[in-house]
Design a protein around this motif. Structure first.
Motif, PDB file in Angstrom:
ATOM      1  N   ALA A  71       0.826  -1.208   0.000  1.00 19.87           N
ATOM      2  CA  ALA A  71       0.000   0.000   0.000  1.00 19.87           C
ATOM      3  C   ALA A  71       0.863   1.261   0.000  1.00 19.87           C
ATOM      4  O   ALA A  71       0.486   2.282  -0.591  1.00 19.87           O
ATOM      5  CB  ALA A  71      -0.944   0.000   1.197  1.00 19.87           C
ATOM      6  N   GLY A  72       2.010   1.215   0.617  1.00 14.86           N
ATOM      7  CA  GLY A  72       2.898   2.371   0.654  1.00 14.86           C
ATOM      8  C   GLY A  72       3.499   2.721  -0.695  1.00 14.86           C
ATOM      9  O   GLY A  72       3.994   3.829  -0.887  1.00 14.86           O
ATOM     10  N   ALA A  73       3.453   1.819  -1.634  1.00 17.50           N
ATOM     11  CA  ALA A  73       4.010   2.068  -2.962  1.00 17.50           C
ATOM     12  C   ALA A  73       2.977   2.652  -3.919  1.00 17.50           C
ATOM     13  O   ALA A  73       3.292   2.915  -5.080  1.00 17.50           O
ATOM     14  CB  ALA A  73       4.574   0.774  -3.544  1.00 17.50           C
ATOM     15  N   LEU A  74       1.760   2.871  -3.438  1.00 21.01           N
ATOM     16  CA  LEU A  74       0.714   3.443  -4.278  1.00 21.01           C
ATOM     17  C   LEU A  74       1.169   4.805  -4.793  1.00 21.01           C
ATOM     18  O   LEU A  74       1.606   5.657  -4.028  1.00 21.01           O
ATOM     19  CB  LEU A  74      -0.580   3.586  -3.475  1.00 21.01           C
ATOM     20  CG  LEU A  74      -1.822   4.044  -4.236  1.00 21.01           C
ATOM     21  CD1 LEU A  74      -2.144   3.047  -5.343  1.00 21.01           C
ATOM     22  CD2 LEU A  74      -3.005   4.166  -3.300  1.00 21.01           C
ATOM     23  N   GLY A  75       1.087   4.986  -6.067  1.00 23.87           N
ATOM     24  CA  GLY A  75       1.591   6.214  -6.696  1.00 23.87           C
ATOM     25  C   GLY A  75       2.844   5.925  -7.497  1.00 23.87           C
ATOM     26  O   GLY A  75       3.004   6.430  -8.601  1.00 23.87           O
ATOM     27  N   ASP A  76       3.714   5.108  -6.931  1.00 22.88           N
ATOM     28  CA  ASP A  76       4.907   4.689  -7.667  1.00 22.88           C
ATOM     29  C   ASP A  76       4.590   3.481  -8.545  1.00 22.88           C
ATOM     30  O   ASP A  76       5.229   3.280  -9.572  1.00 22.88           O
ATOM     31  CB  ASP A  76       6.031   4.325  -6.701  1.00 22.88           C
ATOM     32  CG  ASP A  76       6.561   5.535  -5.943  1.00 22.88           C
ATOM     33  OD1 ASP A  76       6.518   6.640  -6.504  1.00 22.88           O
ATOM     34  OD2 ASP A  76       6.999   5.359  -4.796  1.00 22.88           O
TER      35      ASP A  76
ATOM     36  N   THR B 208      -0.908  -2.732  -6.398  1.00 21.87           N
ATOM     37  CA  THR B 208      -0.596  -2.607  -4.973  1.00 21.87           C
ATOM     38  C   THR B 208      -1.659  -3.245  -4.087  1.00 21.87           C
ATOM     39  O   THR B 208      -1.464  -3.364  -2.882  1.00 21.87           O
ATOM     40  CB  THR B 208      -0.443  -1.126  -4.566  1.00 21.87           C
ATOM     41  OG1 THR B 208      -1.701  -0.462  -4.725  1.00 21.87           O
ATOM     42  CG2 THR B 208       0.633  -0.450  -5.375  1.00 21.87           C
ATOM     43  N   TRP B 209      -2.770  -3.637  -4.665  1.00 20.78           N
ATOM     44  CA  TRP B 209      -3.843  -4.260  -3.876  1.00 20.78           C
ATOM     45  C   TRP B 209      -3.418  -5.651  -3.396  1.00 20.78           C
ATOM     46  O   TRP B 209      -2.741  -6.393  -4.123  1.00 20.78           O
ATOM     47  CB  TRP B 209      -5.102  -4.406  -4.704  1.00 20.78           C
ATOM     48  CG  TRP B 209      -5.858  -3.132  -4.922  1.00 20.78           C
ATOM     49  CD1 TRP B 209      -5.452  -1.863  -4.617  1.00 20.78           C
ATOM     50  CD2 TRP B 209      -7.149  -3.007  -5.504  1.00 20.78           C
ATOM     51  NE1 TRP B 209      -6.422  -0.968  -4.979  1.00 20.78           N
ATOM     52  CE2 TRP B 209      -7.476  -1.639  -5.518  1.00 20.78           C
ATOM     53  CE3 TRP B 209      -8.052  -3.912  -6.015  1.00 20.78           C
ATOM     54  CZ2 TRP B 209      -8.674  -1.157  -6.018  1.00 20.78           C
ATOM     55  CZ3 TRP B 209      -9.253  -3.441  -6.519  1.00 20.78           C
ATOM     56  CH2 TRP B 209      -9.555  -2.073  -6.512  1.00 20.78           C
TER      57      TRP B 209
END
Length: 100
Positions: A35-40, A46-47
């Protein structure tokens, strides 16, 4: 390995995994910490995801579909306390008596 389920919420994926465990189907939970990589990374990547062996894909999809369908049967009345319950309940939520 085949992906059989993914959702934005880890809680939903964990519930699906519990359904498969109850059906005797071994599964692997992936992406629980992405979840912390959302955007990258792309959002769907990321789900959290649930994966099974190729040979278990059909059984896993069937178990998840069965669990998602509405329960069949008629409402029942608890013989202990008289509470009216929906068919998906196998025990009374009020007193804990089993549906006989």
């Amino acid at each position: 390995m085949k992906r059989v389920f993914r959702a934005a919420s880890l809680l939903q994926v964990a519930h699906a995994r519990n359904l498969l465990i109850a059906a005797g189907i071994d599964s692997e939970l992936r992406n629980q910490y992405l979840a912390g990589a959302l955007g990258d990374l792309p959002m769907l990547e990321t789900w959290p995801q649930l994966w099974v062996e190729d040979t278990l894909e059909s059984a896993a999809l069937h178990a998840l579909k069965k669990a998602a369908s509405a329960p069949t049967g008629a409402p029942w009345v608890c013989t202990q306390c008289g509470e009216q319950l929906e068919p998906q309940f196998t025990t009374c939520w009020r007193c804990g008596a089993a549906n006989l």
